[in-house]
Design a protein around this motif. Structure first.
Motif, PDB file in Angstrom:
ATOM      1  N   LYS A 149       0.812  -1.214   0.000  1.00 17.04           N
ATOM      2  CA  LYS A 149       0.000   0.000   0.000  1.00 17.04           C
ATOM      3  C   LYS A 149       0.850   1.271   0.000  1.00 17.04           C
ATOM      4  CE  LYS A 149      -3.593  -2.308   2.721  1.00 17.04           C
ATOM      5  NZ  LYS A 149      -4.339  -2.283   4.005  1.00 17.04           N
ATOM      6  N   LEU A 150       2.129   1.138   0.303  1.00 17.02           N
ATOM      7  CA  LEU A 150       2.991   2.315   0.420  1.00 17.02           C
ATOM      8  C   LEU A 150       3.546   2.779  -0.921  1.00 17.02           C
ATOM      9  CD1 LEU A 150       4.974   1.312   3.632  1.00 17.02           C
ATOM     10  CD2 LEU A 150       2.979   2.801   3.459  1.00 17.02           C
ATOM     11  N   GLY A 151       3.356   1.989  -1.967  1.00 17.77           N
ATOM     12  CA  GLY A 151       3.821   2.380  -3.289  1.00 17.77           C
ATOM     13  C   GLY A 151       5.319   2.302  -3.455  1.00 17.77           C
ATOM     14  N   LEU A 152       5.983   1.480  -2.651  1.00 19.29           N
ATOM     15  CA  LEU A 152       7.434   1.330  -2.741  1.00 19.29           C
ATOM     16  C   LEU A 152       7.796   0.231  -3.728  1.00 19.29           C
ATOM     17  CD1 LEU A 152       8.192   1.442   1.090  1.00 19.29           C
ATOM     18  CD2 LEU A 152       8.674   3.268  -0.553  1.00 19.29           C
ATOM     19  N   ASP A 153       8.970   0.334  -4.309  1.00 18.69           N
ATOM     20  CA  ASP A 153       9.445  -0.729  -5.180  1.00 18.69           C
ATOM     21  C   ASP A 153       9.588  -2.021  -4.384  1.00 18.69           C
ATOM     22  OD1 ASP A 153       9.557   1.032  -7.275  1.00 18.69           O
ATOM     23  OD2 ASP A 153      11.700   1.467  -7.047  1.00 18.69           O
ATOM     24  N   ALA A 154       9.357  -3.148  -5.054  1.00 16.15           N
ATOM     25  CA  ALA A 154       9.364  -4.446  -4.374  1.00 16.15           C
ATOM     26  C   ALA A 154      10.660  -4.726  -3.614  1.00 16.15           C
ATOM     27  CB  ALA A 154       9.081  -5.559  -5.379  1.00 16.15           C
ATOM     28  N   PRO A 155      11.853  -4.446  -4.174  1.00 14.71           N
ATOM     29  CA  PRO A 155      13.088  -4.722  -3.417  1.00 14.71           C
ATOM     30  C   PRO A 155      13.160  -3.932  -2.106  1.00 14.71           C
ATOM     31  CG  PRO A 155      13.577  -4.408  -5.735  1.00 14.71           C
ATOM     32  CD  PRO A 155      12.157  -3.997  -5.545  1.00 14.71           C
ATOM     33  N   ILE A 156      12.697  -2.682  -2.145  1.00 15.93           N
ATOM     34  CA  ILE A 156      12.718  -1.865  -0.928  1.00 15.93           C
ATOM     35  C   ILE A 156      11.698  -2.396   0.079  1.00 15.93           C
ATOM     36  CG2 ILE A 156      12.211   0.424   0.015  1.00 15.93           C
ATOM     37  CD1 ILE A 156      13.339   1.615  -2.549  1.00 15.93           C
ATOM     38  N   ALA A 157      10.504  -2.729  -0.397  1.00 18.13           N
ATOM     39  CA  ALA A 157       9.475  -3.271   0.489  1.00 18.13           C
ATOM     40  C   ALA A 157       9.938  -4.574   1.126  1.00 18.13           C
ATOM     41  CB  ALA A 157       8.175  -3.486  -0.282  1.00 18.13           C
TER      42      ALA A 157
END
Length: 264
Positions: A149-157
């Motif tokens: 839900k935070l709209g972060l790129d998958a590697p960062i999430a």
């Protein structure tokens, strides 16, 4: 705490004592880019002060209340005496947690190979949370999906979730109650064993302990992140055991004990 240049009047702030004079102490505000503030001797402590250094000294970390802010003049007036011990401890706890959360964001950015994304990550968390540390607690409680839900790129999430699960120790509450289980049937011992097995946790997320107090009495202890979940699991476990006993023609009663309290 959302990043701001200046604190609000009435806010509690963590300060580092830099210089103590006869009638004033100069400090820097740790949460506001080391902006300088001052504490007049009248705001150091209650009552008459003979020597200011009996109450405050260089190098000390203190919690102050903001009395006045004048951005145009660059003045921040503070009070040390208006902060009680409970407020001081709670503010220091929150400040330490926020400091840890900022480090975790840096670690996550590095692990994802995006060292220059620290501010973007921080801004994303602040859009959803008033403080950073509760965000990491939420990641552990709610699971990896909440990061989508935070709209972060998958590697960062993925990196944020990994660091959260490795570092966040969630507070828990423990509650308990006593079971009375009795059967007059020839296989009564086996019936009670089945009843106790039915009260055991059904998943790794449930933490239930059954303690033998001496027949026919048993204690159920349940730990959970909050009282609502703990109460639900305690009710589930005790009802399961009593249900087995009654279906087998035995007796089953549950007595709720007082709350045992919160453990961090």
């Amino acid at each position: 705490m959302q990043e701001r240049e200046w604190p609000d009047t009435g806010e509690l702030v963590v300060c580092s004592v830099k210089n103590v004079k006869d009638f004033v102490a100069f400090v820097t505000l740790d949460e506001y880019n080391d902006q300088e503030g001052l504490i007049p001797i009248s705001e150091i402590a209650r009552g008459w002060i003979k020597y200011i250094r009996d109450h405050i000294r260089e190098g000390q970390k203190v919690v102050c209340k903001v009395l006045n802010v004048d951005p145009q003049k660059g003045h921040i007036d503070l009070s040390l005496k208006d902060v009680n011990e409970h407020q001081r401890r709670e503010k220091i706890r929150i400040w330490k947690n926020e400091s840890k959360a900022r480090k975790w964001i840096g670690f996550a950015a590095a692990e994802a190979g995006c060292e220059d994304a620290v501010q973007a990550i921080t801004d994303s968390l602040y859009r959803e949370y008033p403080d950073l540390h509760p965000a990491f607690e939420d990641f552990v409680l709610e699971g990896r999906e909440i990061l989508d839900k935070l709209g972060l790129d998958a590697p960062i999430a993925d990196a944020l979730y990994k660091i959260a699960t490795e570092n966040v120790k969630l507070p828990t509450v423990t509650i308990s109650g006593d079971l009375y289980l009795q059967s007059s049937k020839s296989d009564g011992v086996n019936i009670i064993r089945r009843a106790l097995r039915s009260a055991e946790p059904k998943s790794e997320d449930e933490h239930v302990e059954i303690i033998y107090l001496g027949a026919p009495n048993y204690r159920i202890k349940v730990s959970a992140p909050n009282y609502k979940e703990a109460e639900k699991n305690l009710e589930k476990a005790s009802s399961a055991a009593i249900g087995v006993m009654k279906r087998a023609g035995g007796e089953g009663r549950f007595t709720r004990k007082a709350k045992a309290g919160k453990h961090v």
